[in-house]
Write an enzyme that holds these catalytic residues in place. Structure first.
Site, PDB file in Angstrom:
ATOM      1  N   SER A 164       0.841  -1.191   0.000  1.00  0.00           N
ATOM      2  CA  SER A 164       0.000   0.000   0.000  1.00  0.00           C
ATOM      3  C   SER A 164       0.877   1.242   0.000  1.00  0.00           C
ATOM      4  O   SER A 164       2.103   1.150   0.073  1.00  0.00           O
ATOM      5  CB  SER A 164      -0.924  -0.016   1.218  1.00  0.00           C
ATOM      6  OG  SER A 164      -0.136   0.165   2.384  1.00  0.00           O
ATOM      7  N   LYS A 165       0.213   2.368  -0.069  1.00  0.00           N
ATOM      8  CA  LYS A 165       0.885   3.672  -0.178  1.00  0.00           C
ATOM      9  C   LYS A 165       2.064   3.822   0.788  1.00  0.00           C
ATOM     10  O   LYS A 165       3.077   4.425   0.450  1.00  0.00           O
ATOM     11  CB  LYS A 165      -0.111   4.798   0.090  1.00  0.00           C
ATOM     12  CG  LYS A 165      -1.059   5.031  -1.051  1.00  0.00           C
ATOM     13  CD  LYS A 165      -0.449   5.922  -2.125  1.00  0.00           C
ATOM     14  CE  LYS A 165      -1.167   5.752  -3.440  1.00  0.00           C
ATOM     15  NZ  LYS A 165      -0.333   5.210  -4.497  1.00  0.00           N
ATOM     16  N   ARG A 166       1.892   3.282   2.002  1.00  0.00           N
ATOM     17  CA  ARG A 166       2.966   3.516   2.974  1.00  0.00           C
ATOM     18  C   ARG A 166       4.257   2.800   2.585  1.00  0.00           C
ATOM     19  O   ARG A 166       5.317   3.083   3.124  1.00  0.00           O
ATOM     20  CB  ARG A 166       2.508   3.131   4.390  1.00  0.00           C
ATOM     21  CG  ARG A 166       2.382   1.656   4.650  1.00  0.00           C
ATOM     22  CD  ARG A 166       1.495   1.390   5.858  1.00  0.00           C
ATOM     23  NE  ARG A 166       0.780   0.151   5.667  1.00  0.00           N
ATOM     24  CZ  ARG A 166       1.246  -1.038   6.037  1.00  0.00           C
ATOM     25  NH1 ARG A 166       2.404  -1.127   6.651  1.00  0.00           N
ATOM     26  NH2 ARG A 166       0.549  -2.126   5.824  1.00  0.00           N
ATOM     27  N   HIS A 167       4.175   1.873   1.624  1.00  0.00           N
ATOM     28  CA  HIS A 167       5.395   1.217   1.145  1.00  0.00           C
ATOM     29  C   HIS A 167       6.020   1.953  -0.031  1.00  0.00           C
ATOM     30  O   HIS A 167       7.082   1.584  -0.502  1.00  0.00           O
ATOM     31  CB  HIS A 167       5.091  -0.221   0.690  1.00  0.00           C
ATOM     32  CG  HIS A 167       4.542  -1.092   1.778  1.00  0.00           C
ATOM     33  ND1 HIS A 167       3.253  -1.551   1.784  1.00  0.00           N
ATOM     34  CD2 HIS A 167       5.122  -1.556   2.909  1.00  0.00           C
ATOM     35  CE1 HIS A 167       3.053  -2.284   2.868  1.00  0.00           C
ATOM     36  NE2 HIS A 167       4.158  -2.295   3.567  1.00  0.00           N
ATOM     37  N   GLY A 168       5.340   2.984  -0.535  1.00  0.00           N
ATOM     38  CA  GLY A 168       5.852   3.698  -1.711  1.00  0.00           C
ATOM     39  C   GLY A 168       4.917   3.510  -2.888  1.00  0.00           C
ATOM     40  O   GLY A 168       3.700   3.509  -2.717  1.00  0.00           O
TER      41      GLY A 168
END
Ligand code: GLU
Length: 497
Positions: free
Chosen positions: A250-254
């Protein structure tokens, strides 16, 4: 064999979904299959035409062409669920006649209360079946009287539904946890589990390959096939794509969407090849293979059921491989947006493109992704002796190397431009004789003066690139590139300043 990819157009195409599309495509192309693209846009609030367009473009970019579906014709359309409402209604009428479905008049607040009580008693929150026994006549009268109703499937009680998943083996669910689920909402719109079965059946899909987040939907769908007397397709639920912390990517991984990876300068063949390797291996220790070869080797049975952890380093490795194979003209084209962003280019002329086709591959040989190309080509378009000499260490080195710098400035002002490796090496030979220096003591100051950088491309590539750049005409669209003579003069002046 007929397979399909059925995205909901509610945002950008996630790489996990792209991988699902890819597995379907590989299966179809590896045999004599047909690949269908169906748009599942029944969620009118979240679906947008822009998102559908973006998904279509991402699939095309990845090379995952489809045989039937939106933007293509076919005998099983329409391929957009929002255009199939009449089909869903007609089939619901059939299920009502067969008594496999019934109208339910329960109000949302009644359902909420039931749910609350079930949860409090530790029971699965499923519909109680309160409206099951309402006859079709009574239902019709109530609807004519202005009441609204949903249509639910009459789910057989306490029965095991088993299916042989091609990736996960036998999967078993008991209907006790399922309950009579909604097929058509009161506004006539279909629920996902219902629309997907009607579509897969009428589109004659033989293999349903999708993410494992749908596994608990499958028994519901099988019950629907049974109610219609249809043969269910073969199912294969592939694992989700996870981030390094084993949470869903998800977004928090890039970056998560195909669009983001494209914008960062990954080549489509690299992203597709990498995604194929997530959970599957083409075997024989060969990982870097073109899509058609992957398709030839692909077997669903060999797709692992453990989750695929997205590994950016491995993706970079795959991308570097394909960057080395890419044609120079293509690399030049793909770099334009990054160079424009730096202000180094406005409208590429044929002359600029020809020059870039010569220099971009030099820089691309040492990047993970094309987004990094501007850092590699800065020495061409953004030379500044004064800025280089702001670094104390480099200034000290340059002051200590004055004899080299003076000899270089003299040499390049009297000899012609060093447009190839040989003329550059000849210049280095003359400087070696004149200064008595060699190796790093000679070459590093030359590097500083001519590129403005302490490290970078091999000089016998960098210097001809500079000299050829200086010969590019002023109306090419490229920011003017100072040649070696201008650089040496500027450097000497900045060092004395
Ligand atoms: N529209 C569903 C999704 O995007 C498709 C599920 C399926 O393939 O059945 O998740």
């Amino acid at each position: 064999m007929r397979v399909r990819f059925a995205p909901s157009p509610t945002g950008q195409l996630h790489v996990g979904n792209a991988r699902t599309a890819l597995f379907n495509w590989l299966l179809a192309r590896g045999g004599d299959g047909t690949f269908v693209l169906r748009i599942e846009d029944t969620d009118a609030e979240r679906s947008t035409p822009e998102s559908e367009q973006a998904i279509v473009e991402d699939l095309q970019w990845l090379g995952l062409t489809w045989d039937e579906g939106v933007e293509k014709s076919g005998d099983h359309g329409p391929y957009r669920q929002s255009e199939r409402t009449h089909i869903y209604r007609a089939h619901a009428v059939e299920l009502l006649s067969l008594k496999h479905a019934y109208h339910c008049f329960c109000l949302p607040e009644d359902l909420e209360r039931e749910r609350y009580h079930a949860l409090r008693e530790g029971l699965p929150p499923k519909y109680s079946g309160r409206c099951r026994e309402i006859s079709r006549e009574d239902a019709r009268k109530r609807i004519e009287g202005g009441e609204t109703a949903v249509i639910r499937l009459r789910v057989p009680e306490n029965r095991d539904v088993v299916f042989a998943d091609l990736v996960r083996g036998d999967v078993r669910f008991n209907t006790e946890v399922i309950g009579d689920f909604v097929l058509l909402r009161s506004d006539g719109s279909p629920a996902y589990n219902y629309a997907v079965v009607i579509d897969d059946a009428l589109m004659e899909i033989s293999h349903v390959i999708r993410g494992e987040d749908h596994i608990s939907n499958t028994p519901r769908q099988i019950l629907l096939y049974e109610a219609f007397g249809w043969r269910p397709p073969v199912f294969a639920h592939v694992s989700l794509v996870l981030g390094p912390d084993h949470g869903v990517l998800s977004k928090r991984h890039g970056a998560t969407s195909v669009k983001e990876f494209r914008e960062r300068g990954y080549l489509p063949e690299a992203l597709a090849n990498y995604l194929a390797l997530l959970g599957w291996s083409p075997g024989e220790d060969q990982e870097l293979l073109p899509l058609d070869e992957l398709a030839r080797r692909f077997r669903l049975e060999n797709v692992g059921h453990s989750a695929g952890v997205f590994d950016v380093d491995k993706l970079a490795w795959v991308n570097r491989h394909y960057l080395k194979l890419a044609a120079p003209e293509r690399l030049a084209q793909l770099s334009l947006s990054y160079l424009e962003r730096e202000g180094w280019l406005t409208g590429a002329s044929p002359e600029a493109l020809a020059y870039l086709a010569a220099v971009v591959p030099l820089g691309a040989a040492s990047v993970d992704r094309l987004e990094q190309i501007s850092a590699r080509l800065r020495f061409l378009f953004d030379y500044s002796a004064a800025r280089t000499l702001e670094d104390e260490g480099l200034r000290a080195e340059a002051l200590g190397a004055r004899p080299v710098i003076d000899a270089l400035a003299d040499d390049v002002s009297t000899n012609g431009p060093m447009v190839d490796r040989e003329t550059f090496r000849a210049m280095v030979g003359r400087l070696r004789e004149r200064t008595g220096l060699k190796g790093k003591a000679l070459l590093h100051p030359i590097r500083l003066v001519l590129t403005g950088e302490a490290e970078g491309l091999e000089l016998d590539l960098a210097v001809p690139a500079i000299e050829r750049g200086a010969l590019v005409g002023p109306s090419s669209g490229l920011r003017p590139i100072p040649g070696a003579a201008a650089r040496a003069t500027a450097f000497r002046a900045a060092l004395s300043a």
